[in-house]
Design a protein around this motif. Structure first.
Motif, PDB file in Angstrom:
ATOM      1  N   PHE A  77      -8.304   5.949  -2.794  1.00  0.00           N
ATOM      2  CA  PHE A  77      -9.713   6.675  -2.133  1.00  0.00           C
ATOM      3  C   PHE A  77      -9.476   6.251  -0.612  1.00  0.00           C
ATOM      4  CE2 PHE A  77     -14.028   7.848  -0.836  1.00  0.00           C
ATOM      5  CZ  PHE A  77     -13.799   9.465  -1.210  1.00  0.00           C
ATOM      6  N   ASN A  78      -9.335   5.117  -0.468  1.00  0.00           N
ATOM      7  CA  ASN A  78      -9.575   4.463   1.006  1.00  0.00           C
ATOM      8  C   ASN A  78      -8.186   4.971   1.939  1.00  0.00           C
ATOM      9  OD1 ASN A  78     -12.151   3.599   0.542  1.00  0.00           O
ATOM     10  ND2 ASN A  78     -11.695   1.776   0.004  1.00  0.00           N
ATOM     11  N   LYS A  79      -6.942   5.124   1.214  1.00  0.00           N
ATOM     12  CA  LYS A  79      -5.842   5.522   1.896  1.00  0.00           C
ATOM     13  C   LYS A  79      -5.964   6.971   2.528  1.00  0.00           C
ATOM     14  CE  LYS A  79      -2.564   3.080  -1.036  1.00  0.00           C
ATOM     15  NZ  LYS A  79      -1.514   3.245  -1.817  1.00  0.00           N
ATOM     16  N   PHE A  80      -6.929   7.678   2.473  1.00  0.00           N
ATOM     17  CA  PHE A  80      -7.031   8.917   2.941  1.00  0.00           C
ATOM     18  C   PHE A  80      -7.396   8.902   4.687  1.00  0.00           C
ATOM     19  CE2 PHE A  80      -9.667  12.521   4.524  1.00  0.00           C
ATOM     20  CZ  PHE A  80      -8.864  13.393   4.173  1.00  0.00           C
ATOM     21  N   THR A  81      -6.501   9.849   5.147  1.00  0.00           N
ATOM     22  CA  THR A  81      -7.006  10.185   6.514  1.00  0.00           C
ATOM     23  C   THR A  81      -7.056  11.748   6.858  1.00  0.00           C
ATOM     24  OG1 THR A  81      -4.764  10.425   7.575  1.00  0.00           O
ATOM     25  CG2 THR A  81      -5.446   8.103   7.406  1.00  0.00           C
ATOM     26  N   PRO A  82      -7.993  12.135   7.647  1.00  0.00           N
ATOM     27  CA  PRO A  82      -8.028  13.676   7.818  1.00  0.00           C
ATOM     28  C   PRO A  82      -6.466  14.304   7.983  1.00  0.00           C
ATOM     29  CG  PRO A  82      -9.567  12.527   8.968  1.00  0.00           C
ATOM     30  CD  PRO A  82      -8.798  11.534   8.588  1.00  0.00           C
ATOM     31  N   LEU A  83      -5.828  13.570   8.671  1.00  0.00           N
ATOM     32  CA  LEU A  83      -4.234  14.319   8.854  1.00  0.00           C
ATOM     33  C   LEU A  83      -3.785  14.641   7.635  1.00  0.00           C
ATOM     34  CD1 LEU A  83      -3.315  12.656  12.155  1.00  0.00           C
ATOM     35  CD2 LEU A  83      -4.513  14.782  11.857  1.00  0.00           C
TER      36      LEU A  83
END
Length: 146
Positions: free
Chosen positions: A6-12
């Motif tokens: 879950f924390n690996k996410f970025t908006p890009l």
């Protein structure tokens, strides 16, 4: 989903997903409308989340949760990091992407011609949405504030 994933996410990541959906749309066993509707959504959220996080980190924007979808474009117009014309353009592009996402998520058909909803409808395609999202994100990236 575990915390690490879950924390690996970025908006890009949403932008990249939209690129992949567009690139492989002909190979998917799904109607093109489904693919395009998802692309509109991912492009809006990629832009929205990228700008929200940038403004919060670099420009004293205070997130208001779900209300950000309205307050953030207004903030950009009145207090954004660009000149007046560019602030207005970016705010308008963000609102157009929001409208395209909204149309894609809530309408099964284009409203009937002559209705109020039809008059407000945005008839833009995926290429327009990609160009808008990239323009918004690239504009903030170019500011290069550390």
């Amino acid at each position: 989903m575990n915390d690490e994933d879950f924390n690996k996410f970025t908006p890009l990541d949403f932008l990249e997903l939209a690129v992949e959906l567009d690139k492989f749309s002909d190979e998917l066993n799904i109607d093109n409308s489904v693919v395009e509707r998802n692309i509109f959504g991912r492009l809006y959220y990629s832009s929205f989340l990228y700008v929200r996080e940038w403004l919060s980190k670099h420009w004293k924007y205070k997130s208001k949760g779900p209300r950000d979808h309205t307050t953030m474009p207004n903030f950009i117009k009145s207090k954004g990091p660009f000149g007046e014309v560019e602030n207005n353009l970016i705010s308008d592009l963000l609102l157009e992407l929001k409208k395209l996402r909204h149309q894609s998520d809530y309408y099964l058909e284009i409203p009937e011609e002559g209705t109020d909803e039809y008059k407000k409808w945005i008839f833009e395609d995926v290429d327009y949405a990609f160009n808008s999202a990239r323009y918004i994100i690239d504009s903030f990236k170019k500011l290069n504030i550390k």
